[in-house]
Design an enzyme around this catalytic site. Structure first.
Site, PDB file in Angstrom:
ATOM      1  CG  HIS A 235     -30.565 -56.050  22.399  1.00 28.73           C
ATOM      2  ND1 HIS A 235     -31.727 -56.648  22.846  1.00 28.73           N
ATOM      3  CD2 HIS A 235     -30.075 -56.850  21.425  1.00 28.73           C
ATOM      4  CE1 HIS A 235     -31.909 -57.780  22.165  1.00 28.73           C
ATOM      5  NE2 HIS A 235     -30.927 -57.911  21.299  1.00 28.73           N
TER       6      HIS A 235
ATOM      7  CG  HIS B 102     -33.453 -61.759  21.222  1.00 33.57           C
ATOM      8  ND1 HIS B 102     -32.483 -62.469  21.891  1.00 33.57           N
ATOM      9  CD2 HIS B 102     -32.809 -60.838  20.479  1.00 33.57           C
ATOM     10  CE1 HIS B 102     -31.293 -61.995  21.544  1.00 33.57           C
ATOM     11  NE2 HIS B 102     -31.461 -61.010  20.698  1.00 33.57           N
TER      12      HIS B 102
END
Lengths: 333, 211
Positions: free
Chosen positions: A56, A219
């Protein structure tokens, strides 16, 4: 899979070596996978620790530095960090004023941070408070799920709580401010393409050339629905309207408007999106008092965007404007 | 259940569990890929291998030392939700069994109940949420009944395994309400839960060891 990697197993370890080499203001504990301010702990200052799965970036390591996080814990790609790692980071940054854990609402992250806090409590020498972000309005029936996911508001929260801690405010106050940010921010994302996890070697989900996943998670979790590809002005409405309706944001509200890239979308398109978002906000009488445009909380190489709105007052705005010195957010005197 | 078990027996049980996890690694991963993020097999395999290496090296002489070492290692190597959940199960098993060198069947059932309570407290799941609990809870209940009835140990473990496998199979039509699978909503129906599958292996390991 085409990626700038050596061995898929070594992606996180080798990226941490690069972070350490690139940023002398950070120190990296490679054994525990902790990225910390080089001057931690700061005596008398509340320590801020966050962390989560890797993939991320720049969240969270890119936000370590004066005015933001004291330490970040990097998990495997899309896998939460583990309790002894979190506990080690917590000890590392505790300057005697306690530590705030900033956790995104995912089952694994919440449990691992919870265990770390319990282990610290057993030792009895550390004060820890925890704030959980859960701002993704795409998850609607939170009673029947693991709850809303923590996404874009996490970036804004780390900045604002970091400023409060830097001012020397006590742990309870920093935690209260952080909770106010978590309570007043909402987000929604959209994917144009799937991400590809290095160890998996293939896209996480299939998406046709003419399709988009509306409400996607960071995700690659499924969203609200799969919709036909649309122009940016329609995409902006699909993201902004549900966010506005959820809090709800009202005419006259001031917000920090954050248009985020998910990893594979150019800044050119993000600015184009920001224009559309700003236009919709103006139409609702919501004032974008500050903006953040760029890829700050990503999903590896996913193309797409997320929109986060945070309702602010003068206090939150002044904390947002306060100086920050991190690899990715850097402003003020 | 007539006989009691020793720390060495408990260690053999965990060795058998690690072997079964390795054997079923690809299946666990495939189940997780359908409704999660596809790393359950790899994560559990990595964690149990590390856990076994740690207890082999430490050579613990009490159940508490054995399960504390194993639990801490699993927690610090697995990550995700499975690490804290299986780790908590082992840690609670350890504190419930304590330092007793000969564990009676009733003690073992009570310790598994304590472990189960730990998993419930950690994961905040309920039976029917499509989690590891759906395999573990009926197995513990079966073991308690068998211990109370004085059933032979091998028969009691067989009953517990059957209960776990039935519970595991029952997760297929369930709607996931916990973890990443819950975001799928109706799309989680029709898939067997990977956590319930690995939890059932814990009982299969007790039969295989045999405990």
């Amino acid at each position: 899979m085409k990626k700038l990697i050596n061995d898929p197993q070594d992606v996180v370890a080798e990226a941490l070596l690069g972070i350490e080499a690139a940023h002398p203001t950070l120190r990296v504990d490679h054994q525990h996978r902790i990225i910390a301010r080089v001057d931690a702990p700061r005596p008398g200052k509340v320590g801020l620790v966050s962390g989560g799965g890797s993939g991320h970036e720049p969240l969270h390591a890119g936000f370590v530095g004066p005015g933001m996080l004291d330490a970040a814990c990097a998990g495997e790609v899309f896998t939460s960090p583990v309790p002894d790692q979190i506990l080690t980071a917590t000890r590392l940054v505790d300057g005697g004023a306690g530590v705030l854990h900033i956790v995104k609402n995912y089952t694994g992250d919440v449990m691992n941070f919870e265990m770390a806090a319990e282990m610290a409590a057993l030792e009895g020498d550390l004060r820890i408070l925890t704030v959980v972000t859960a701002d993704d309005v795409a998850v609607q029936d939170s009673t029947w799920t693991a709850g809303r996911r923590g996404v874009g508001v996490t970036v804004l929260l780390e900045k604002i709580a970091g400023a409060a801690a830097e001012q020397g405010r006590p742990l309870e106050q920093v935690a209260d401010l952080a909770r106010r940010v978590a309570d007043n921010g909402r987000s929604m994302g959209l994917a144009l393409t799937s991400c590809t996890v290095p160890a998996a070697g293939k896209p996480t989900f299939e998406l046709g050339e003419d399709e988009m996943e509306l409400g996607v998670g960071i995700h690659g979790e499924p969203g609200r629905e799969r919709v036909p590809l649309a122009p940016a002005r329609e995409i902006a409405a699909m993201l902004v309207e549900p966010v506005l309706a959820d809090l709800p944001f009202r005419r006259g509200d001031k917000v920090i408007a954050f248009v985020n890239g998910l990893g594979g979308t150019p800044l050119l398109e993000l600015y184009l999106m920001y224009n559309e978002v700003n236009r919709i906000l103006a139409g609702h009488g919501v004032q974008a008092a500050r903006s953040l445009v760029g890829s700050y909380i990503t999903s590896l190489d996913m193309a797409g965007t997320s929109v986060t709105l945070l309702k602010v007052n003068d206090e939150l705005l002044s904390l947002w404007d306060a100086p920050v010195r991190t690899p990715l957010l850097n402003w003020g005197g | 259940m007539a006989d009691s078990v020793s720390t060495a027996d408990l260690a053999r049980w965990m060795h058998a569990f690690a072997e079964l996890v390795t054997e079923h690694k690809d299946n666990l991963t495939a189940l997780d890929a359908a409704i999660g993020d596809g790393d359950h097999g790899a994560n559990m395999d990595r964690g149990m291998r590390a856990g076994i290496a740690a207890i082999d090296e430490a050579a613990p002489d009490t159940p508490r030392a054995l399960f504390t070492k194993l639990g801490m290692t699993v927690v610090s190597t697995v990550g995700g939700a499975s690490g804290p959940l299986f780790g908590t199960l082992f840690l609670r098993l350890g504190s419930a069994l304590g330092d007793s060198t000969e564990v009676s069947p009733t003690e073992l059932a009570a310790a598994l109940r304590a472990g189960l309570d730990g998993v419930v407290a950690r994961g905040k799941a309920e039976p029917g949420d499509k989690t590891m609990l759906d395999a573990l809870a009926p197995a513990v209940t079966a073991l308690e009944s068998a211990a109370a009835a004085g059933t032979s140990r091998s028969e009691a473990l067989q009953l517990a395994l059957s209960a776990a496998e039935q519970g595991r199979d029952a997760t297929t039509p369930m709607l996931a309400r916990k973890g990443r699978a819950s975001y799928l909503g109706e799309r989680s129906v029709g898939h067997q839960d990977p956590g319930a599958t690995s939890a059932a292996l814990l009982l299969a390991a007790a039969v295989r060891a045999p405990l």
